[in-house]
Motif scaffolding. Structure first.
Motif, PDB file in Angstrom:
ATOM      1  N   ASP A 110      -3.399  -3.567  11.544  1.00 21.16           N
ATOM      2  CA  ASP A 110      -1.974  -3.899  11.562  1.00 21.16           C
ATOM      3  C   ASP A 110      -1.373  -4.091  10.169  1.00 21.16           C
ATOM      4  O   ASP A 110      -0.205  -4.441  10.044  1.00 21.16           O
ATOM      5  CB  ASP A 110      -1.735  -5.175  12.386  1.00 21.16           C
ATOM      6  N   PHE A 111      -2.189  -3.860   9.125  1.00 23.15           N
ATOM      7  CA  PHE A 111      -1.714  -4.108   7.754  1.00 23.15           C
ATOM      8  C   PHE A 111      -0.623  -3.112   7.368  1.00 23.15           C
ATOM      9  O   PHE A 111      -0.705  -1.913   7.671  1.00 23.15           O
ATOM     10  CB  PHE A 111      -2.879  -3.999   6.770  1.00 23.15           C
ATOM     11  N   VAL A 112       0.412  -3.611   6.693  1.00 18.10           N
ATOM     12  CA  VAL A 112       1.511  -2.770   6.222  1.00 18.10           C
ATOM     13  C   VAL A 112       1.741  -3.067   4.736  1.00 18.10           C
ATOM     14  O   VAL A 112       1.731  -4.219   4.319  1.00 18.10           O
ATOM     15  CB  VAL A 112       2.806  -3.054   7.007  1.00 18.10           C
ATOM     16  N   GLY A 113       1.952  -2.012   3.942  1.00 16.21           N
ATOM     17  CA  GLY A 113       2.229  -2.193   2.518  1.00 16.21           C
ATOM     18  C   GLY A 113       1.087  -1.689   1.656  1.00 16.21           C
ATOM     19  O   GLY A 113       0.145  -1.037   2.140  1.00 16.21           O
ATOM     20  N   ASP A 114       1.151  -1.964   0.341  1.00 14.29           N
ATOM     21  CA  ASP A 114       0.109  -1.539  -0.587  1.00 14.29           C
ATOM     22  C   ASP A 114      -1.148  -2.376  -0.378  1.00 14.29           C
ATOM     23  O   ASP A 114      -1.089  -3.605  -0.344  1.00 14.29           O
ATOM     24  CB  ASP A 114       0.585  -1.692  -2.037  1.00 14.29           C
ATOM     25  N   VAL A 115      -2.275  -1.709  -0.286  1.00 18.52           N
ATOM     26  CA  VAL A 115      -3.547  -2.411  -0.121  1.00 18.52           C
ATOM     27  C   VAL A 115      -3.875  -3.165  -1.408  1.00 18.52           C
ATOM     28  O   VAL A 115      -3.796  -2.594  -2.502  1.00 18.52           O
ATOM     29  CB  VAL A 115      -4.689  -1.416   0.200  1.00 18.52           C
ATOM     30  N   PRO A 116      -4.243  -4.453  -1.321  1.00 16.91           N
ATOM     31  CA  PRO A 116      -4.594  -5.221  -2.533  1.00 16.91           C
ATOM     32  C   PRO A 116      -5.773  -4.588  -3.271  1.00 16.91           C
ATOM     33  O   PRO A 116      -6.677  -4.015  -2.652  1.00 16.91           O
ATOM     34  CB  PRO A 116      -4.964  -6.601  -1.970  1.00 16.91           C
ATOM     35  N   LEU A 117      -5.745  -4.716  -4.600  1.00 21.61           N
ATOM     36  CA  LEU A 117      -6.813  -4.149  -5.416  1.00 21.61           C
ATOM     37  C   LEU A 117      -8.179  -4.709  -5.027  1.00 21.61           C
ATOM     38  O   LEU A 117      -9.178  -3.988  -5.038  1.00 21.61           O
ATOM     39  CB  LEU A 117      -6.533  -4.432  -6.900  1.00 21.61           C
ATOM     40  N   THR A 118      -8.226  -5.977  -4.657  1.00 22.71           N
ATOM     41  CA  THR A 118      -9.506  -6.593  -4.278  1.00 22.71           C
ATOM     42  C   THR A 118     -10.117  -5.900  -3.062  1.00 22.71           C
ATOM     43  O   THR A 118     -11.342  -5.739  -2.989  1.00 22.71           O
ATOM     44  CB  THR A 118      -9.323  -8.089  -3.978  1.00 22.71           C
ATOM     45  N   LYS A 119      -9.277  -5.501  -2.123  1.00 22.66           N
ATOM     46  CA  LYS A 119      -9.768  -4.805  -0.929  1.00 22.66           C
ATOM     47  C   LYS A 119     -10.253  -3.403  -1.275  1.00 22.66           C
ATOM     48  O   LYS A 119     -11.228  -2.899  -0.717  1.00 22.66           O
ATOM     49  CB  LYS A 119      -8.659  -4.730   0.129  1.00 22.66           C
ATOM     50  N   LYS A 120      -9.573  -2.764  -2.216  1.00 26.07           N
ATOM     51  CA  LYS A 120      -9.995  -1.436  -2.664  1.00 26.07           C
ATOM     52  C   LYS A 120     -11.369  -1.520  -3.331  1.00 26.07           C
ATOM     53  O   LYS A 120     -12.248  -0.688  -3.097  1.00 26.07           O
ATOM     54  CB  LYS A 120      -8.977  -0.856  -3.646  1.00 26.07           C
ATOM     55  N   ILE A 121     -11.536  -2.540  -4.179  1.00 22.91           N
ATOM     56  CA  ILE A 121     -12.814  -2.733  -4.873  1.00 22.91           C
ATOM     57  C   ILE A 121     -13.920  -3.025  -3.872  1.00 22.91           C
ATOM     58  O   ILE A 121     -15.020  -2.461  -3.950  1.00 22.91           O
ATOM     59  CB  ILE A 121     -12.703  -3.874  -5.902  1.00 22.91           C
ATOM     60  N   LEU A 122     -13.650  -3.906  -2.914  1.00 27.75           N
ATOM     61  CA  LEU A 122     -14.649  -4.260  -1.908  1.00 27.75           C
ATOM     62  C   LEU A 122     -15.050  -3.051  -1.072  1.00 27.75           C
ATOM     63  O   LEU A 122     -16.241  -2.839  -0.792  1.00 27.75           O
ATOM     64  CB  LEU A 122     -14.098  -5.365  -1.002  1.00 27.75           C
ATOM     65  N   ALA A 123     -14.079  -2.232  -0.694  1.00 25.82           N
ATOM     66  CA  ALA A 123     -14.363  -1.034   0.093  1.00 25.82           C
ATOM     67  C   ALA A 123     -15.222  -0.052  -0.700  1.00 25.82           C
ATOM     68  O   ALA A 123     -16.186   0.525  -0.182  1.00 25.82           O
ATOM     69  CB  ALA A 123     -13.062  -0.365   0.525  1.00 25.82           C
ATOM     70  N   ALA A 124     -14.891   0.136  -1.980  1.00 21.48           N
ATOM     71  CA  ALA A 124     -15.648   1.065  -2.817  1.00 21.48           C
ATOM     72  C   ALA A 124     -17.053   0.550  -3.109  1.00 21.48           C
ATOM     73  O   ALA A 124     -18.010   1.326  -3.174  1.00 21.48           O
ATOM     74  CB  ALA A 124     -14.895   1.319  -4.122  1.00 21.48           C
ATOM     75  N   LEU A 125     -17.203  -0.766  -3.299  1.00 24.53           N
ATOM     76  CA  LEU A 125     -18.538  -1.343  -3.464  1.00 24.53           C
ATOM     77  C   LEU A 125     -19.398  -1.062  -2.232  1.00 24.53           C
ATOM     78  O   LEU A 125     -20.574  -0.706  -2.341  1.00 24.53           O
ATOM     79  CB  LEU A 125     -18.439  -2.854  -3.688  1.00 24.53           C
ATOM     80  N   THR A 126     -18.801  -1.216  -1.069  1.00 24.52           N
ATOM     81  CA  THR A 126     -19.517  -1.009   0.186  1.00 24.52           C
ATOM     82  C   THR A 126     -19.953   0.439   0.356  1.00 24.52           C
ATOM     83  O   THR A 126     -21.122   0.720   0.652  1.00 24.52           O
ATOM     84  CB  THR A 126     -18.630  -1.417   1.384  1.00 24.52           C
ATOM     85  N   THR A 127     -19.023   1.376   0.161  1.00 20.39           N
ATOM     86  CA  THR A 127     -19.366   2.784   0.382  1.00 20.39           C
ATOM     87  C   THR A 127     -20.323   3.308  -0.690  1.00 20.39           C
ATOM     88  O   THR A 127     -21.165   4.163  -0.410  1.00 20.39           O
ATOM     89  CB  THR A 127     -18.102   3.662   0.422  1.00 20.39           C
ATOM     90  N   GLY A 128     -20.210   2.777  -1.913  1.00 20.74           N
ATOM     91  CA  GLY A 128     -21.148   3.173  -2.964  1.00 20.74           C
ATOM     92  C   GLY A 128     -22.554   2.733  -2.639  1.00 20.74           C
ATOM     93  O   GLY A 128     -23.520   3.485  -2.832  1.00 20.74           O
ATOM     94  N   ALA A 129     -22.707   1.518  -2.133  1.00 26.35           N
ATOM     95  CA  ALA A 129     -24.027   0.995  -1.773  1.00 26.35           C
ATOM     96  C   ALA A 129     -24.628   1.766  -0.609  1.00 26.35           C
ATOM     97  O   ALA A 129     -25.820   2.117  -0.621  1.00 26.35           O
ATOM     98  CB  ALA A 129     -23.918  -0.491  -1.423  1.00 26.35           C
TER      99      ALA A 129
END
Length: 307
Positions: A110-129
């Motif tokens: 349900d999120f609307v708007g620009d995704v916070p940088l912290t969430k982008k970093i967390l997502a990339a850390l997860t997929t990289g691992a």
């Protein structure tokens, strides 16, 4: 785009995976000579000759490339290309293909708007691992093939090729050996993936808010350079430890490699090969992201025509 920061991807996961794998493989082919130079510089240790220090064999990016080409032939600069492509098909496809759905998972449907940088970093850390856990054997073989330099006459090479390396490691060292260096490799790739994907996403998002900029090649170029710069600045120390552990089996574990490198070569050793590493990651990211954007446009049009 790596992902749409304001919504779900408009192409399928399979399409994103295929586009990502293709873009990563193309970038690998173009830039692996710089990666080979980086690995040789990282594995080069300080050595004592008589009462003084021996002159290092490899000096700088261009010097290392020149030395390898002169002593071993131009083909040696593409050592490890086969496992490198194996790696990019698996790792490149997973880390980028999963980035958008994992990011959406973290922010909520349900999120609307620009995704916070912290969430982008967390997502990339997860997929990289996740990606490198699956692809570690390909990374190990790639580093071992790149690490082997010119041998004296009559001395056989350790491995005749990528497939022989996989089978030899399995036979002589066991299945677990294929995941040698998995600790620093997860750390390195999760961190670098976060630096690359999150920074590309954030830089691109920021540029597109500047009047006059549009979603075109110029924007992709600047965002790709930013991704490469942040990746090499943040990931160089763990990259050096990873390369040394994979290239030299005498290290007991990650901490042992870190301590011995620090003790024997000093703190600057963790930034050995910084220039070729930036040359590699900077050019790799520019090529990969430019190719990815075009590949995703092609997939998008292909899927739309089939709908």
């Amino acid at each position: 785009m790596v992902a749409d920061s304001k919504g779900k991807s408009d192409i399928s996961f399979a399409g994103t995976f295929a586009a990502s794998a293709f873009a990563a493989c193309f970038a690998e082919i173009c830039t692996i000579p710089l990666d080979t130079a980086k690995v040789r510089l990282q594995l080069q240790k300080s050595a004592v000759a008589g009462d003084g220090m021996a002159m290092p064999k490899y000096k700088g990016m261009l010097g290392t490339v020149s030395t390898i080409a002169r002593e071993e032939g131009l083909a040696a600069l593409w050592k490890g290309i086969v496992p490198g492509l194996h790696r990019q098909c698996v790792y490149g496809g997973l880390r980028i293909g999963l980035y958008e759905p994992v990011k959406n998972l973290y922010v909520g449907s349900d999120f609307v708007g620009d995704v916070p940088l912290t969430k982008k970093i967390l997502a990339a850390l997860t997929t990289g691992a996740i990606g490198i856990t699956v692809a570690n054997p390909t990374d190990l073989v790639k580093v071992r093939l790149q690490a082997e330099g010119k041998l004296p006459a009559g001395v056989p090479r350790r491995y005749s090729g990528a497939l022989n390396a996989y089978s030899t490691i399995l036979r002589q060292e066991g299945v677990g050996a294929l995941w040698t260096g998995i600790g620093p490799n997860i750390a390195r790739n999760a961190i670098i993936n976060a630096a690359e994907l999150a920074s590309y996403d954030q830089v691109k998002e920021t540029i597109l808010k500047i009047p006059g900029f549009t979603d075109n090649v110029v924007t992709h170029l600047f965002a790709g350079l930013g991704a490469g710069f942040f990746a090499v600045c943040i990931g160089s120390p763990v990259d050096v430890v990873k390369s040394r552990m994979m290239g030299d089996s005498t290290y007991k574990n990650t901490l042992d490699c870190f301590i011995k490198t620090l003790k024997n070569d000093g703190p600057l050793a963790f930034y050995k090969g910084f220039i070729p590493n930036f040359g590699r990651l900077g050019s790799w990211n520019v090529i990969m992201f430019l190719t990815l954007e075009q590949a995703k446009k092609f997939v998008r049009s292909l899927e739309s025509s089939r709908a």
